[in-house]
Design a protein around this motif. Sequence first.
Motif, mmCIF file in Angstrom:
data_model
loop_
_atom_site.group_PDB
_atom_site.id
_atom_site.type_symbol
_atom_site.label_atom_id
_atom_site.label_comp_id
_atom_site.label_asym_id
_atom_site.label_seq_id
_atom_site.Cartn_x
_atom_site.Cartn_y
_atom_site.Cartn_z
ATOM 1 N N GLY A 113 -7.310 12.720 1.009
ATOM 2 C CA GLY A 113 -7.555 12.061 -0.265
ATOM 3 C C GLY A 113 -6.784 10.766 -0.405
ATOM 4 N N VAL A 114 -7.327 9.864 -1.211
ATOM 5 C CA VAL A 114 -6.682 8.590 -1.522
ATOM 6 C C VAL A 114 -6.212 8.682 -2.961
ATOM 7 N N SER A 115 -4.911 8.503 -3.162
ATOM 8 C CA SER A 115 -4.386 8.589 -4.522
ATOM 9 C C SER A 115 -3.566 7.348 -4.852
ATOM 10 N N LEU A 116 -3.492 7.058 -6.136
ATOM 11 C CA LEU A 116 -2.681 5.962 -6.654
ATOM 12 C C LEU A 116 -1.340 6.527 -7.109
ATOM 13 N N PRO A 117 -0.392 5.676 -7.487
ATOM 14 C CA PRO A 117 0.940 6.178 -7.869
ATOM 15 C C PRO A 117 0.930 7.294 -8.916
ATOM 16 N N GLY A 118 -0.085 7.369 -9.771
ATOM 17 C CA GLY A 118 -0.150 8.440 -10.772
ATOM 18 C C GLY A 118 -0.375 9.808 -10.167
ATOM 19 N N GLY A 119 -0.842 9.858 -8.927
ATOM 20 C CA GLY A 119 -1.041 11.125 -8.238
ATOM 21 C C GLY A 119 -2.457 11.651 -8.259
ATOM 22 N N GLU A 120 -3.335 11.065 -9.070
ATOM 23 C CA GLU A 120 -4.713 11.549 -9.131
ATOM 24 C C GLU A 120 -5.494 11.072 -7.899
ATOM 25 N N ILE A 121 -6.251 11.970 -7.311
ATOM 26 C CA ILE A 121 -7.059 11.617 -6.138
ATOM 27 C C ILE A 121 -8.326 10.916 -6.615
ATOM 28 N N HIS A 122 -8.556 9.711 -6.071
ATOM 29 C CA HIS A 122 -9.710 8.911 -6.461
ATOM 30 C C HIS A 122 -10.863 9.015 -5.482
ATOM 31 N N ALA A 123 -10.607 9.417 -4.251
ATOM 32 C CA ALA A 123 -11.653 9.567 -3.243
ATOM 33 C C ALA A 123 -11.177 10.562 -2.199
ATOM 34 N N ALA A 124 -12.129 11.227 -1.544
ATOM 35 C CA ALA A 124 -11.788 12.197 -0.511
ATOM 36 C C ALA A 124 -12.663 11.959 0.712
ATOM 37 N N LEU A 130 -10.761 7.336 8.017
ATOM 38 C CA LEU A 130 -11.646 6.835 6.963
ATOM 39 C C LEU A 130 -10.894 6.663 5.644
ATOM 40 N N ALA A 131 -10.052 7.628 5.323
ATOM 41 C CA ALA A 131 -9.282 7.551 4.085
ATOM 42 C C ALA A 131 -8.339 6.352 4.103
ATOM 43 N N GLU A 132 -7.659 6.118 5.232
ATOM 44 C CA GLU A 132 -6.749 4.967 5.335
ATOM 45 C C GLU A 132 -7.501 3.644 5.248
ATOM 46 N N GLU A 133 -8.648 3.567 5.882
ATOM 47 C CA GLU A 133 -9.449 2.343 5.838
ATOM 48 C C GLU A 133 -9.914 2.048 4.414
ATOM 49 N N TYR A 134 -10.380 3.082 3.716
ATOM 50 C CA TYR A 134 -10.819 2.921 2.333
ATOM 51 C C TYR A 134 -9.653 2.519 1.433
ATOM 52 N N ALA A 135 -8.504 3.176 1.603
ATOM 53 C CA ALA A 135 -7.335 2.882 0.767
ATOM 54 C C ALA A 135 -6.890 1.438 0.947
ATOM 55 N N ALA A 136 -6.843 0.953 2.184
ATOM 56 C CA ALA A 136 -6.428 -0.426 2.447
ATOM 57 C C ALA A 136 -7.420 -1.414 1.849
ATOM 58 N N TRP A 137 -8.707 -1.113 1.958
ATOM 59 C CA TRP A 137 -9.731 -2.019 1.448
ATOM 60 C C TRP A 137 -9.750 -2.045 -0.082
ATOM 61 N N LYS A 138 -9.696 -0.874 -0.710
ATOM 62 C CA LYS A 138 -9.875 -0.781 -2.158
ATOM 63 C C LYS A 138 -8.584 -1.040 -2.944
ATOM 64 N N TYR A 139 -7.456 -0.507 -2.472
ATOM 65 C CA TYR A 139 -6.230 -0.543 -3.263
ATOM 66 C C TYR A 139 -5.074 -1.278 -2.602
ATOM 67 N N GLY A 140 -5.176 -1.639 -1.355
ATOM 68 C CA GLY A 140 -4.094 -2.315 -0.665
ATOM 69 C C GLY A 140 -2.914 -1.395 -0.457
ATOM 70 N N ALA A 141 -1.695 -1.921 -0.691
ATOM 71 C CA ALA A 141 -0.470 -1.150 -0.461
ATOM 72 C C ALA A 141 -0.178 -0.166 -1.583
ATOM 73 N N ASN A 142 -0.924 -0.185 -2.673
ATOM 74 C CA ASN A 142 -0.655 0.693 -3.810
ATOM 75 C C ASN A 142 -1.120 2.128 -3.628
ATOM 76 N N ALA A 143 -1.977 2.386 -2.653
ATOM 77 C CA ALA A 143 -2.559 3.711 -2.493
ATOM 78 C C ALA A 143 -1.851 4.514 -1.407
ATOM 79 N N ALA A 144 -1.933 5.823 -1.550
ATOM 80 C CA ALA A 144 -1.382 6.746 -0.553
ATOM 81 C C ALA A 144 -2.505 7.622 -0.020
ATOM 82 N N VAL A 145 -2.430 7.971 1.246
ATOM 83 C CA VAL A 145 -3.393 8.891 1.846
ATOM 84 C C VAL A 145 -2.683 10.208 2.073
ATOM 85 N N LEU A 146 -3.241 11.264 1.472
ATOM 86 C CA LEU A 146 -2.598 12.576 1.512
ATOM 87 C C LEU A 146 -3.570 13.642 2.019
ATOM 88 N N PRO A 147 -3.066 14.651 2.710
ATOM 89 C CA PRO A 147 -3.954 15.750 3.073
ATOM 90 C C PRO A 147 -4.310 16.545 1.804
#
Length: 149
Positions: A113-124, A130-147
């Motif tokens: 999952g891709v989550s923002l600092p609030g912790g809510e998962i925005h995409a899976a 794929l998750a890292e590529e999406y996070a970098a494209w959509k949110y830049g350094a602000n997003a985290a990729v978590l299992p």
Amino acid sequence: MLTRTSLLIQQLVDSRQVKVNLETGEVFGLRGKVLKTRIDRSGYSTVSLARNHLPVHRIIAYAAFGEVALQAGKVITHRDGNPRNNAATNLAVRSAVEQRPSRQRLRLRLGWGVSLPGGEIHAAFDSRELAEEYAAWKYGANAAVLPVR
């Protein structure tokens, strides 16, 4: 209210122009032979009847559950997730509202999952890449990729 396809299914089954085997999910024609199925773009089995390709799961559901399976706003789901397993015991009639995927179901089905600092998962996604590529494209350094489990 029934759709044109639903009315056609109802007429064919009620007039016994087609017969069904609820255990195997097969549709038989007038001569008693199993009708040849074709797989549509969505992966569902269809049969050609009355110059139309009709979904096998809807024919079986109507024979098993009655008119409720053909009503507008109802969807037929496959309990095991296999759209080619059309046995009546594998089918369930649900309202379209119940069928919408929830975030919780996405978390259970997909692994990253891709989550923002609030912790809510925005995409899976299925894979971490794929998750890292999406996070970098959509949110830049602000997003985290978590299992996600």
